[in-house]
Design an enzyme around this catalytic site. Structure first.
Site, PDB file in Angstrom:
ATOM      1  N   LYS A 130       0.852  -1.091  -0.055  1.00  0.00           N
ATOM      2  CA  LYS A 130       0.005   0.152   0.057  1.00  0.00           C
ATOM      3  C   LYS A 130       0.951   1.109   0.077  1.00  0.00           C
ATOM      4  CE  LYS A 130      -3.816   2.420   2.645  1.00  0.00           C
ATOM      5  NZ  LYS A 130      -4.623   1.956   3.627  1.00  0.00           N
ATOM      6  N   LYS A 162      -2.038  -1.615  -3.728  1.00  0.00           N
ATOM      7  CA  LYS A 162      -3.028  -0.388  -3.631  1.00  0.00           C
ATOM      8  C   LYS A 162      -2.161   0.868  -3.867  1.00  0.00           C
ATOM      9  CE  LYS A 162      -6.081   1.931  -0.701  1.00  0.00           C
ATOM     10  NZ  LYS A 162      -6.486   1.973   0.689  1.00  0.00           N
TER      11      LYS A 162
HETATM   12  C1  PBG Z   1      -7.327   2.892   5.376  1.00  0.00           C
HETATM   13  C2  PBG Z   1      -7.854   3.087   3.732  1.00  0.00           C
HETATM   14  C3  PBG Z   1      -7.793   3.871   2.811  1.00  0.00           C
HETATM   15  C4  PBG Z   1      -8.280   3.217   1.808  1.00  0.00           C
HETATM   16  C5  PBG Z   1      -8.817   2.125   2.072  1.00  0.00           C
HETATM   17  N1  PBG Z   1      -8.387   1.760   3.333  1.00  0.00           N
HETATM   18  C6  PBG Z   1      -7.215   5.329   2.867  1.00  0.00           C
HETATM   19  C7  PBG Z   1      -5.803   5.689   3.481  1.00  0.00           C
HETATM   20  O1  PBG Z   1      -4.822   4.475   3.650  1.00  0.00           O
HETATM   21  O2  PBG Z   1      -5.378   6.835   3.545  1.00  0.00           O
HETATM   22  C8  PBG Z   1      -8.315   4.396   0.511  1.00  0.00           C
HETATM   23  C9  PBG Z   1      -9.379   3.828  -0.381  1.00  0.00           C
HETATM   24  C10 PBG Z   1      -9.787   4.622  -1.431  1.00  0.00           C
HETATM   25  O3  PBG Z   1      -8.890   5.570  -1.951  1.00  0.00           O
HETATM   26  O4  PBG Z   1     -10.519   4.411  -2.402  1.00  0.00           O
HETATM   27  N2  PBG Z   1      -8.236   2.449   6.155  1.00  0.00           N
END
Ligand code: PBG
Length: 326
Positions: free
Chosen positions: A196, A249
């Site tokens: 991520k 991601k």
């Molecule tokens: C964190 C989380 C995020 C997303 C999914 N889970 C945001 C982050 O890490 O700030 C982002 C998903 C998206 O942008 O569609 N719990």
């Protein structure tokens, strides 16, 4: 190797049936996971301003929405909860009566088949908006691990079929696997947000989930956008800690990473087509600048072609319609 004129690439492009016959990548509704947001209260369905046509539902209305999602042929959803109260420890995240536990129980009452995936992170629940427990201005990795196991168990008890840790704490898959196994939930899969990135593509989501960090940013735990070798190590650690599905991601700017992870690890690979990717497409479709259907199908096909077995996408409901009518 044979060459032109023996080989004529155009022979197999002659018409649609022929092209479909030799198509290498097919998008299927079975591979899509639809993200949904749940808010406290009753009778509310609010459109998310930065994500047109995506909504935040109160529990009662989300239960109805899940029926519609299911009728469209979608088999899995991932749930994000926005609690009534946030605090330093993100207590609502592991409260038996927390927003996510309540919505899981309520959906389960009416719906046995759809796969319920619980996003497992603290950022929507903490007053500071970081993905863990703070020590001063830093997120305390090992302290956070103690909480992640607790959250996982409470989500599974409430009805989650899969837990999806997204906080990028070191050792989080191991800690969650251990706690689940010790509580008799050894059969529950972990879909890990293994790779991520600290990405600007999450902007619209943070509006939707009210999870913007109140100070600083997430760069001390999420990955540097420039790194790919490091992604392999992240995935390897999660694989060894027992992750059942490895996620990359965001998706679109990281197709090379999806490709690498898929080549190396013999586990399903998921890709998250995130909020910023969605909203960019949506905004230009609303202007009439692009053909939304064609663009979305091209994007999702490219994510699959890169190696994703599963795709989390806000376009899932539209895609379900489009694929039905193909
Ligand atoms: C964190 C989380 C995020 C997303 C999914 N889970 C945001 C982050 O890490 O700030 C982002 C998903 C998206 O942008 O569609 N719990």
């Amino acid at each position: 190797m044979a060459k032109f004129p023996v080989i004529r690439m155009r022979r197999l492009r002659k018409n649609e049936n022929l092209r479909n016959l030799v198509r290498e990548t097919n998008l299927s509704i079975d591979d899509l996971i639809y993200p949904v947001f749940v808010i406290p209260g009753k009778g509310k369905k609010e459109e998310i301003p930065s994500m047109p046509e995506q909504f935040r539902f109160t529990i009662d209305l989300l239960v109805e929405e899940v029926q519609k999602i299911k009728e469209k042929g979608i088999k899995a959803i991932i749930l994000f909860g926005i609690p009534e109260e946030k605090d330093e420890l993100g207590k609502d995240a592991f409260d038996e009566n927390g927003i996510i536990q309540r919505v899981l129980r309520e959906i389960r009452k009416y719906e046995k088949e759809i796969i319920l995936i619980a996003d497992l992170c603290m950022c929507e629940y903490t007053s500071h908006g970081h993905c863990g427990i703070l020590k001063g201005k830093e997120v305390d990795n090992d302290k956070t691990l103690e909480y992640l196991g607790k959250i996982a168990v409470s989500q599974v008890k409430a009805g989650a079929d899969i837990v999806a840790p997204s906080g990028m704490m070191d050792g989080q898959v191991k800690a969650i696997r251990k706690t689940l196994d010790e509580t008799g939930f050894e059969h529950i899969p972990i879909l890990s947000y293994s790779v991520k990135y600290a990405s600007s593509f999450y902007g619209p989501f943070r509006d939707a989930a009210e999870s913007t960090p109140q100070f600083g940013n997430r760069k001390t735990y999420q990955m540097d956008i420039a790194n790919a070798r490091e992604a392999i190590l992240e995935a390897q650690l999660d694989f060894e800690e027992g992750a059942d599905i490895l996620m990359v991601k965001p998706a679109l700017s990281y197709l090379d990473v999806i490709y690498r992870i898929k080549k190396i690890f013999h586990r399903p690979v998921a890709a998250y087509n995130v909020s910023g990717e969605y909203s960019m497409v949506k905004a230009s479709a609303m202007q009439g600048w692009i053909n939304e259907k064609d663009i979305v199908l091209e994007i999702l096909t490219s994510i699959k072609r890169a190696g994703a077995d599963l795709i989390l996408t806000y376009h899932a409901k539209d895609v379900a319609e489009w694929l039905k009518n193909e």
